[in-house]
Design an enzyme around this catalytic site. Structure first.
Site, mmCIF file in Angstrom:
data_model
loop_
_atom_site.group_PDB
_atom_site.id
_atom_site.type_symbol
_atom_site.label_atom_id
_atom_site.label_comp_id
_atom_site.label_asym_id
_atom_site.label_seq_id
_atom_site.Cartn_x
_atom_site.Cartn_y
_atom_site.Cartn_z
ATOM 1 C CB SER A 26 -56.452 -17.935 9.827
ATOM 2 O OG SER A 26 -56.790 -17.908 8.453
ATOM 3 N N GLY A 63 -50.017 -16.059 1.539
ATOM 4 C CA GLY A 63 -50.193 -14.656 1.862
ATOM 5 C C GLY A 63 -49.794 -14.325 3.278
ATOM 6 C CD GLN A 121 -53.117 -12.511 4.209
ATOM 7 O OE1 GLN A 121 -52.232 -12.261 3.399
ATOM 8 N NE2 GLN A 121 -53.668 -13.706 4.307
ATOM 9 C CB SER A 141 -60.745 -10.767 5.009
ATOM 10 O OG SER A 141 -60.944 -11.326 3.735
ATOM 11 C CD GLU A 194 -62.202 -16.936 4.436
ATOM 12 O OE1 GLU A 194 -62.408 -17.122 5.649
ATOM 13 O OE2 GLU A 194 -62.141 -15.796 3.922
ATOM 14 C CE LYS A 227 -52.423 -20.948 -0.290
ATOM 15 N NZ LYS A 227 -51.141 -20.312 0.019
#
Length: 438
Positions: free
Chosen positions: A31, A104, A180, A207, A326, A423
């Site tokens: 992030s 994302g 996001q 989030s 998450e 990932k």
């Protein structure tokens, strides 16, 4: 739900023969790395990213920025030590194609950047990426003056016709399905002619720590941001137009990716040390200290890092994970091994992540003998004796690490396509076996 037949390789999840005792160096935060890359690309001068995460998602972000003309040099830091990336903001060009994979951050953060490019930028990705919502970003950018072709899908593939600039202004966004959407607009906003005022109109906002991370990182590179956490209007963020500074930034360890290793200490009654755990952070993964302590562990934050110790017992938990969705797969895995039931709340939005995580966790844990039921906004987990079997991952990195946690306590668990962990957590199998002393 069906597993992807292309990825049929099965990884025997290591079974712990005793209490874990290990120090695990967790790679940098995805992030933070991806936000830092975007901000450095939009800066008015070169910048450095020290100890960046090298994973599929971050390499896709770097690749997307390179496609739009940003130079990113990989090497050592300015003092000649440690891995670092030097970002040279050399101007944004169009006539580019960006592969978002299933990231994302890439599919949502880069279209606003592309609106500032000189020409069209096409976005495409993995098949699953077509199912993930982008309407919040697409509709907002159109309102702010961008031209986007998406055949009215509100999803990939799409083309942003960059005009070299964007007016900006006030825009309303329903970010109930992904925070996001807000971060995407804020990151590029200093380069918009009028900056931006983003108003979240939805009933829920998942989030939130990730939005705080975006705001903190914007302020660190010189942006003026008015936000709810600084006394501003609730659910409204304002960014003033202006130049961004190039910075020398050291990336924190990814605290969410520390989860399976802390879970290993909890499940086995052992001890795991994670060096460089920050004393202050906007990463949602920092809540692991609270969650896993309630589930039976204890932790101490030292100058060296976080020391987490399991007690030998794992307790159920009733917890709202809306801000830290998450973490839900890992918490669910531990809860399946607990001595009492658990309820995970506030995570309905996980149905729109890399896979439908609520359905996937329910199916995979139950096929190992568990008793998990979906609720409107989460999961209810009743511990049962589990047995071995195949744990499908649906190309979702957090499903793979959740299966590995269960495998510590349950013999014969085999993880389908453990390579999907690349990932965000490269070399996970080696880190995992190394933790176990193998």
């Amino acid at each position: 739900m069906t597993a992807n037949p292309v990825h049929t390789a099965l990884w025997p999840a290591p079974h712990a023969s005793g209490a874990v005792d290990a120090t695990v160096h967790v790679p940098g935060s995805k992030s933070v790395t991806n936000r830092a890359l975007v901000l450095a690309a939009l800066a008015s001068e070169p910048g450095w990213l020290r100890r960046p995460l090298r994973s599929r998602d971050t390499l896709l972000m770097a690749g997307g920025l390179r496609a739009m003309g940003i130079e990113i040099e990989e090497g050592v830091g300015p003092d000649g030590t440690g891995e670092a990336w030097r970002v040279l903001p050399t101007g944004l060009r169009g006539q580019a194609t960006v592969d978002v994979g299933n990231a994302g951050t890439v599919m949502r953060f880069l279209p606003p950047v592309a609106a500032l490019a000189d020409g069209p930028v096409r976005f495409d990705g993995d098949p699953r990426s077509y199912e993930r919502p982008l309407n919040g970003v697409i509709d907002a950018l159109r309102h702010l003056g961008a031209r986007i072709d998406d055949d009215d899908r509100g999803a990939l593939p799409l083309t942003v016709h960059g005009g070299g600039a964007l007016d900006g202004g006030t825009v309303s966004v329903d970010a109930s399905s992904s925070s996001q959407f807000v971060s995407a607009l804020l990151l590029s906003a200093p380069r918009f002619n009028q900056g931006v005022e983003v108003r979240h109109t939805g009933s829920t906002l998942p989030s939130v720590p990730h939005i705080r991370m975006t705001v903190d990182m914007l302020r660190a590179v010189g942006a003026q941001v008015d936000s709810p956490d600084s006394g501003g209007e609730p659910n409204v963020w304002r960014v003033t137009p202006g130049a961004l500074l190039g910075r020398d930034l050291t990336i924190e360890p990814d605290l969410s990716n520390a989860q399976p290793f802390l879970a290993a200490a909890l499940v086995t009654g052992g001890r795991v040390v994670v060096p460089d755990w920050p004393a202050r952070t906007t990463q949602g993964g920092d809540r692991l200290r609270e969650i896993f302590t309630e589930m039976g562990g204890s932790c101490e934050l030292t100058d060296y890092g976080l020391v987490f110790t399991g007690s030998g017992s794992v307790h159920g938990i009733d917890v709202d994970l809306g801000d830290v969705g998450e973490l839900a797969p890992g918490v669910a895995a531990v809860a399946a091994l607990a001595d009492s039931p658990s309820t995970l709340r506030g995570v309905a939005h996980l149905r729109l992540h890399e896979t439908d995580r609520l359905a996937a966790l329910t199916k995979e844990i139950n096929e190992l003998g568990g008793d998990v039921t979906e609720t409107a906004d989460g999961l209810h987990i009743r511990p049962r004796p589990l047995h071995g079997g195949v744990f499908h991952t649906y190309e979702d990195h957090r499903m793979a690490t959740a299966g590995a946690v269960i495998g510590l306590a349950v013999e014969g668990v085999r993880i389908e396509n453990v390579a999907t962990t690349a990932k965000t957590l490269p070399d996970f199998p080696d880190l995992w076996t190394g933790m176990l002393g193998a």
